[in-house]
Design an enzyme around this catalytic site. Structure first.
Site, mmCIF file in Angstrom:
data_model
loop_
_atom_site.group_PDB
_atom_site.id
_atom_site.type_symbol
_atom_site.label_atom_id
_atom_site.label_comp_id
_atom_site.label_asym_id
_atom_site.label_seq_id
_atom_site.Cartn_x
_atom_site.Cartn_y
_atom_site.Cartn_z
ATOM 1 N N THR A 178 -1.644 -10.993 13.741
ATOM 2 C CA THR A 178 -1.764 -11.621 11.878
ATOM 3 C C THR A 178 -1.555 -12.597 11.138
ATOM 4 O O THR A 178 -1.119 -13.218 11.787
ATOM 5 C CB THR A 178 -0.619 -10.278 12.147
ATOM 6 O OG1 THR A 178 -0.648 -9.025 12.966
ATOM 7 C CG2 THR A 178 0.277 -10.292 9.915
ATOM 8 N N ARG B 285 -2.510 4.806 14.608
ATOM 9 C CA ARG B 285 -1.091 3.785 14.637
ATOM 10 C C ARG B 285 -1.102 3.169 13.207
ATOM 11 O O ARG B 285 -2.305 2.423 13.310
ATOM 12 C CB ARG B 285 -0.433 3.201 15.665
ATOM 13 C CG ARG B 285 0.785 2.724 15.060
ATOM 14 C CD ARG B 285 0.303 1.340 15.169
ATOM 15 N NE ARG B 285 1.358 -0.046 15.290
ATOM 16 C CZ ARG B 285 1.798 -1.067 14.632
ATOM 17 N NH1 ARG B 285 0.314 -1.878 14.906
ATOM 18 N NH2 ARG B 285 3.148 -2.058 15.152
ATOM 19 N N ASP C 296 3.410 -2.537 10.073
ATOM 20 C CA ASP C 296 4.225 -2.972 8.814
ATOM 21 C C ASP C 296 2.994 -3.273 8.148
ATOM 22 O O ASP C 296 3.451 -3.443 6.394
ATOM 23 C CB ASP C 296 5.224 -3.117 8.941
ATOM 24 C CG ASP C 296 4.459 -4.558 9.638
ATOM 25 O OD1 ASP C 296 3.876 -5.027 10.674
ATOM 26 O OD2 ASP C 296 4.889 -5.839 9.783
ATOM 27 N N GLY D 21 5.220 -3.503 14.286
ATOM 28 C CA GLY D 21 5.488 -3.300 13.167
ATOM 29 C C GLY D 21 6.526 -2.489 13.635
ATOM 30 O O GLY D 21 7.005 -2.296 12.551
HETATM 31 N N1 ASP Z 1 2.723 -6.722 13.135
HETATM 32 C C1 ASP Z 1 1.618 -5.797 13.461
HETATM 33 C C2 ASP Z 1 1.557 -4.882 13.236
HETATM 34 O O1 ASP Z 1 2.761 -4.589 13.988
HETATM 35 C C3 ASP Z 1 1.332 -6.625 14.515
HETATM 36 C C4 ASP Z 1 1.778 -8.503 13.660
HETATM 37 O O2 ASP Z 1 2.219 -8.435 13.066
HETATM 38 O O3 ASP Z 1 0.494 -9.289 15.025
HETATM 39 O O4 ASP Z 1 0.747 -4.253 13.787
#
Ligand code: ASP
Length: 353
Positions: A217, A245, A248, A271
């Site tokens: 991310t 889905r 976060d 997340g």
């Molecule tokens: N936080 C992100 C999610 O759960 C994934 C990530 O940070 O790599 O969608």
């Protein structure tokens, strides 16, 4: 007269956003960003890959710095830097987004303005080139905070934000990661998306471990010379996630939060844990109500609360008084920061400053 004077001084940005003592000069700008946290280790990274990741982080830092140094708003700096990262296939956002289990790219993003507490978020976007621009459009051009799915892409098109076919987001490397993940889970592998090369060409194995691709991310927090903070985060989510889905990232208070009263935060990691702990807002609440220094607040949540739930990840944060912080409980986090007049710092591994 007194009220008028106070109003004038505040309007000129000469009182810090936290209502503290007047300061003589405008705020110094600052920016902190991340490109994902996870199992990122020297042993799994080639020197060439490392160079490319560092260059990508530096380019995003430069883009934000350019906006802020010319007196631009923190929101604009956040958007400029995130759009670059969304276009960079190395990162799990926009054109580097990982695949959901049904073989689609479903992207989430959010942005928040610390000055007004205005926020915009989108989830499960599949056609919009820059999900962060769409999150901002939701914030500024709609009465809503959160749009999802086809309606979010339709709103993007109405706002004349660039729309792309699924093949534009397709990356062979990401597809192979999906195949590997689904096989591991014993799930069926979907057909390759329409319009992409039929045969699996050999992807550039930039750095591959079974775990690392779950992260990636991107997020940016910025402070402008007017003393306003802003935060933005953009992601493809997690490889092989169940379709629809939502993580976060677009959940205000979980993966993204900004308030001039406390701080701006962007998170990366699993997340589900960030949502349950409302990580970003909790950090800001510790700063606002407990008066914690920013670094102590991010460490409290990332190293204690998240670790307590076995939640992997990290955050970046920035306060209106210029405090910059990051914290991660994974072996690495792609990250960078710069404050006006200071030296840029770009890091990947845990042992870097
Ligand atoms: N936080 C992100 C999610 O759960 C994934 C990530 O940070 O790599 O969608």
């Amino acid at each position: 007269m007194r009220i008028w004077l106070v109003g004038l001084v505040m309007g000129m940005g000469l009182v810090s956003a936290r209502g503290q003592a007047p300061v003589a000069a405008p705020h110094k700008w600052a920016v902190v960003l991340h490109g994902g946290a996870g199992v990122i280790e020297r042993s799994s990274m080639t020197p060439e890959a490392e160079k490319q990741y560092r260059a990508g982080l530096q380019a995003a830092l430069d883009a934000a710095a350019k906006v802020l140094d010319s007196g631009g708003a923190s929101l604009d700096a956040v958007q400029a830097a995130i759009q670059l990262l969304e276009d960079n296939p190395l990162f799990n956002a926009g054109r580097g987004a990982v695949f959901a289990a049904d073989g689609t790219n479903q992207m989430d993003a959010a942005v928040m303005d610390g000055r007004t507490l205005a926020a915009g978020a989108v989830a499960d976007v599949q056609r919009t080139r820059h999900p962060i621009a769409l999150a901002r459009a939701v914030m500024e051009k709609s009465p809503h905070v959160f749009l999802v799915g086809a309606g979010a892409d339709a709103f993007a098109a109405e706002q004349h934000l660039e729309q792309m076919p699924p093949s534009w987001f397709f990356r062979e490397r990401r597809w192979q990661q999906l195949v590997e993940e689904l096989k591991k889970q014993g799930q069926p592998v979907p057909a390759r998306p329409a319009g992409v090369p039929a045969a699996a060409g050999v992807p550039i194995a930039l750095f591959e471990t079974p775990e690392n691709h779950k992260f990636g991310t991107v997020g940016v927090v910025a402070l402008d010379r007017a003393g306003n903070v802003a935060a933005g985060t953009s992601t493809g989510g997690t490889t092989g996630k169940r379709w629809n889905r939502v993580g976060d990232t677009p959940v205000i208070g979980a993966g993204t939060y900004a308030a001039n009263q406390s701080c701006a935060v962007s998170g990366t990691g699993v997340g589900e844990f960030f949502i349950r702990l409302t990580v970003a807002r909790t950090i800001c609440a510790l700063v606002e109500y407990k008066g914690m220094p920013l670094q102590a607040a991010v460490d409290e949540v990332v190293q204690k609360q998240l670790v307590g739930l076995h939640g992997d990840g990290g955050v970046i944060a920035l306060a209106p008084d210029g405090q910059m912080a990051w914290s991660f409980n994974t072996p690495g986090m792609f990250r960078a920061r710069l404050a006006e007049g200071g030296k840029a710092s770009v890091g990947i591994y845990r042992d870097e400053p």
